[in-house]
Design a protein around this motif. Structure first.
Motif, PDB file in Angstrom:
ATOM      1  N   GLU A  78      37.798  33.931  -1.550  1.00 38.22           N
ATOM      2  CA  GLU A  78      37.960  35.356  -1.289  1.00 38.22           C
ATOM      3  C   GLU A  78      39.228  35.588  -0.494  1.00 38.22           C
ATOM      4  O   GLU A  78      39.532  34.837   0.446  1.00 38.22           O
ATOM      5  CB  GLU A  78      36.737  35.874  -0.519  1.00 38.22           C
ATOM      6  CG  GLU A  78      36.621  37.376  -0.461  1.00 38.22           C
ATOM      7  CD  GLU A  78      35.273  37.810   0.102  1.00 38.22           C
ATOM      8  OE1 GLU A  78      34.345  38.038  -0.697  1.00 38.22           O
ATOM      9  OE2 GLU A  78      35.148  37.882   1.348  1.00 38.22           O
ATOM     10  N   THR A 113      37.787  38.353  -5.282  1.00 39.45           N
ATOM     11  CA  THR A 113      36.899  37.198  -5.179  1.00 39.45           C
ATOM     12  C   THR A 113      36.853  36.480  -6.520  1.00 39.45           C
ATOM     13  O   THR A 113      36.540  37.106  -7.543  1.00 39.45           O
ATOM     14  CB  THR A 113      35.488  37.622  -4.769  1.00 39.45           C
ATOM     15  OG1 THR A 113      35.553  38.330  -3.523  1.00 39.45           O
ATOM     16  CG2 THR A 113      34.582  36.418  -4.603  1.00 39.45           C
ATOM     17  N   VAL A 157      39.361  43.580  -1.868  1.00 42.81           N
ATOM     18  CA  VAL A 157      39.120  42.154  -1.704  1.00 42.81           C
ATOM     19  C   VAL A 157      38.953  41.546  -3.096  1.00 42.81           C
ATOM     20  O   VAL A 157      38.153  42.029  -3.900  1.00 42.81           O
ATOM     21  CB  VAL A 157      37.862  41.886  -0.858  1.00 42.81           C
ATOM     22  CG1 VAL A 157      37.605  40.389  -0.743  1.00 42.81           C
ATOM     23  CG2 VAL A 157      38.009  42.516   0.526  1.00 42.81           C
TER      24      VAL A 157
END
Length: 687
Positions: free
Chosen positions: A303, A288, A286
């Motif tokens: 995100e 961000t 992920v």
């Protein structure tokens, strides 16, 4: 067979080249995918950062718009508050609990009753609720107390859902500091238990600040703010969210109102304020991007899952790369096939020529067709052929020469063997003569050595005799010295005894004098006695003294008489001693003369003995030199015998060596014939 060879070479070239090509393409594919993935990640990060910047500006615009609305709401509240009536403070006291909204400290306070348009303000909410129905936000009327400003009428709710009446803003608050200056506060402020966009205006009675009129809206309840954040779509599943400075989710699709400070990536966001992080979210990376929104003390973040942006694009790249690899393999395979055919033809001609060389044909030259390494190999092969042909021609000539030389070497070896036998016979005769001479010289050396030994014995005896005579001479000299000492001592003793006799005579004279004095004293004592008798009683004491003196005189006479006798005896003894010592001295003088004669004779004897010993030593040295010369001659004779023996042995070895040379020469003749036969199989250019 040759076709199989060509095909095998071409297949090897194609296989190796294609293998290298595939490895290169695989490595290149990995590098390209890695580079593209990194670049794509950077592009995605830039795009997400741009989206986040957009959201930040939208959020700022919404905040500014909301603050403007709050400011406008304050104007409306001010108009309605003062239009609907006036504010009056009565003498009636109202008691209330005052709760600090920060520390929650509770204090009892007494307030003057306020009337607005004739209606009590404390704990009445008609006006503030009317403002909420008109403006849509919160409203409050504050009354000043010692600790700050107390909410006496409000529609701000506490966490339990009740109105926040009785809570107050302490004097330390920036809001109060602004109000006490007579100014209006506009901006973000903490209200009871949350943050609001607010506007505070001072309320005065007779130019004294006695209260505050407030309007505001809770930050997280701003619909426009939520809509602005949630309306931004990032990929398929990406989203924007915000957290406060404690890590609580303010706006989030799923976690709004929850605590997020326990997540490592949230902690990093709170620590760094601005930047980007990548973390593992349920098996998928992920990405961000986050930045600080200072007006609200928020962290605004966007995100998204990396695979949504990367995987599909990378799949397309992999497909295109595979097609490119397939096309490149086909192209290179065709080019390699044509190149291998051209190369194997040249190799085939070289291989064919090598086979002819293996069969002994050195007459043909391969024609060079190319300028590459195979062409160079062809030129080198032709050079090798020419050099090999020249070498084989030279070997044939050498073989012919070797054949004649081996025949001559056989004859020479026969002559050497014959001469070696003659030398062996002659050296044997010389060896016998030398051995006989060596035996004779050994006998002479033995006799000389024996004579030298006898002379050395005599020399040793004479040396011992010389040493003995030397000792006798030394002893006699010592005896002579001692007798001379005895004579000298005897003379001194005689002199001492004569002196003693003279002293004894002198003592005798003294004793005679003492004896005469004693006689006179005795006579005087007698006269004194007579005179004492004549004196009677007065002369008794004197008579006693005279009697004692007489007695002492008699003793003295007796002693001197005895000393005289003894001195006479000493004089007689010393006379006898002097006579005896004189006789001894005469005898010692005679002995000394005899010892002197003996000493002179022994000195002459020692001189003669030393001369004899020296002559014997010289004779011994001469015999030793003779022995050494004879021994050296014997050694020379033995060396001659040894050398002649070695000559004889060498002659025997030469005889054996010549036999081997003859055998090797015969073998060399046979080898030259065989070599000539083998060289005849090569075809060379005679020109």
């Amino acid at each position: 067979m040759l076709f199989k060879f060509r095909r095998k070479i071409s297949n090897k070239l194609i296989a190796v080249t294609l293998g290298v090509l595939i490895v290169v393409f695989v490595a290149l594919n990995g590098f390209i995918q890695y580079s593209v993935k990194e670049n794509l990640r950077q592009v995605v990060e830039k795009e997400l950062n741009a989206e986040l910047q957009t959201a930040w500006h939208i959020l700022e615009a919404v905040r500014t718009s909301a603050q403007k609305k709050v400011n406008s709401d304050l104007n409306v509240a001010h108009y309605l508050f003062y239009k609907s009536g006036t504010l009056e403070a009565t003498e009636e006291i109202i008691s209330m609990q005052a709760i600090n909204q920060i520390t929650k400290e509770v204090t009892e306070v007494n307030l003057n009753q306020w009337l607005h348009n004739g209606q009590q303000v404390q704990n009445h909410f008609e006006f503030v609720d009317r403002l909420r129905s008109i403006l849509g936000g919160t409203a409050t009327i504050f009354q000043r107390i010692d600790q700050g400003f107390l909410r006496v009428s409000t529609n701000v709710m506490k966490l339990d859902g009740s109105r926040a009446v009785g809570t107050y803003i302490p004097n330390e608050s920036p809001v109060i500091q602004t109000i006490l200056k007579g100014e209006t506060f506009r901006g973000r402020a903490f209200v009871v238990n949350d943050w609001y966009l607010t506007a505070y205006e001072p309320i005065t009675i007779e130019d004294e600040i006695v209260g505050i009129l407030y309007v505001g809206v809770k930050e997280k309840n701003l619909k426009a703010l939520k809509n602005a954040i949630t309306s931004i779509v990032v990929g398929k599943t990406g989203f924007l969210f915000s957290i406060d400075k404690e890590g609580n989710y303010i706006i989030h699709p799923e976690k709004e109102g929850q605590e997020g400070s326990g997540y490592p990536h949230i902690q990093e966001m709170l620590s760094r304020k601005n930047g980007s992080i990548s973390y593992d979210g349920k098996g998928t990376q992920v990405l961000t991007i986050f930045m600080e929104f200072a007006p609200f003390e928020w962290i605004l973040a966007i995100e998204a899952y990396e695979n949504e942006f990367v995987d599909e694009f990378m799949a397309n790249i992999r497909t295109h790369l595979l097609w490119l690899l397939f096309a490149a393999i086909l192209l290179f395979a065709g080019v390699l096939f044509m190149f291998s055919r051209s190369m194997t033809r040249s190799i085939f001609s070289v291989v064919s020529r090598l086979r002819e060389l293996a069969e002994g044909d050195l007459t043909r030259i391969v024609k060079r067709k190319t300028d590459d390494e195979i062409g160079i190999m062809t030129t080198d092969l032709n050079a090798v052929t020419k050099n090999l042909s020249a070498i084989i021609g030279e070997i044939n000539e050498i073989t012919s020469t070797l054949e004649g030389t081996s025949t001559e070497l056989t004859g020479i070896s026969d002559d050497i063997a014959k001469n070696a036998k003659q030398n062996a016979v002659k050296s044997g005769n010389v060896c016998e003569a030398a051995e006989e001479m060596s035996s004779n010289m050994t006998s002479v050396a033995s006799a000389t050595n024996q004579a030298s030994g006898n002379i050395e014995t005599v020399a040793a005896s004479s040396q011992e005799l010389t040493a003995s005579i030397g000792e006798v001479v030394t002893t006699v000299a010592q005896a002579k010295t001692r007798t001379e000492n005895v004579v000298e001592v005897a003379g001194r003793v005689a002199s001492n005894i004569n002196a003693l006799s003279a002293e004894a005579e002198a003592i005798g004279t003294v004793t005679e004098t003492i004896s005469n004095f004693s006689d006179k004293i005795d006579l005087l004592a007698l006269n004194a006695t007579i005179e004492a008798a004549h004196a009677g009683q007065a002369g008794k004491g004197f008579a006693v003294v005279a009697s004692e003196i007489k007695e002492l005189a008699n003793q003295t006479v007796a002693s001197t008489t005895d000393i005289g006798k003894k001195l006479k005896g000493i004089q007689n003894s010393t006379g006898i001693a002097v006579s005896g010592i004189e006789e001894v001295a005469e005898l010692v003088e005679g002995i000394n003369e005899i010892v002197t004669l003996v000493n002179n004779s022994m000195v002459q004897q020692r001189t003669a003995t030393e001369s004899i010993t020296e002559n014997i030593n010289q004779a011994s040295l001469g015999l030793k030199e003779t022995y050494i010369n004879v021994d050296q001659t014997t050694q020379f004779a033995e060396n001659v015998v040894k050398e002649i023996s070695e000559v004889s042995q060498t002659a025997s070895k030469v005889n054996l060596t010549t036999a081997k040379i003859k055998k090797n020469a015969q073998h060399l003749h046979e080898v030259s014939i065989q070599l000539k036969d083998k060289m005849s199989r090569f075809k060379i250019d005679e020109t």
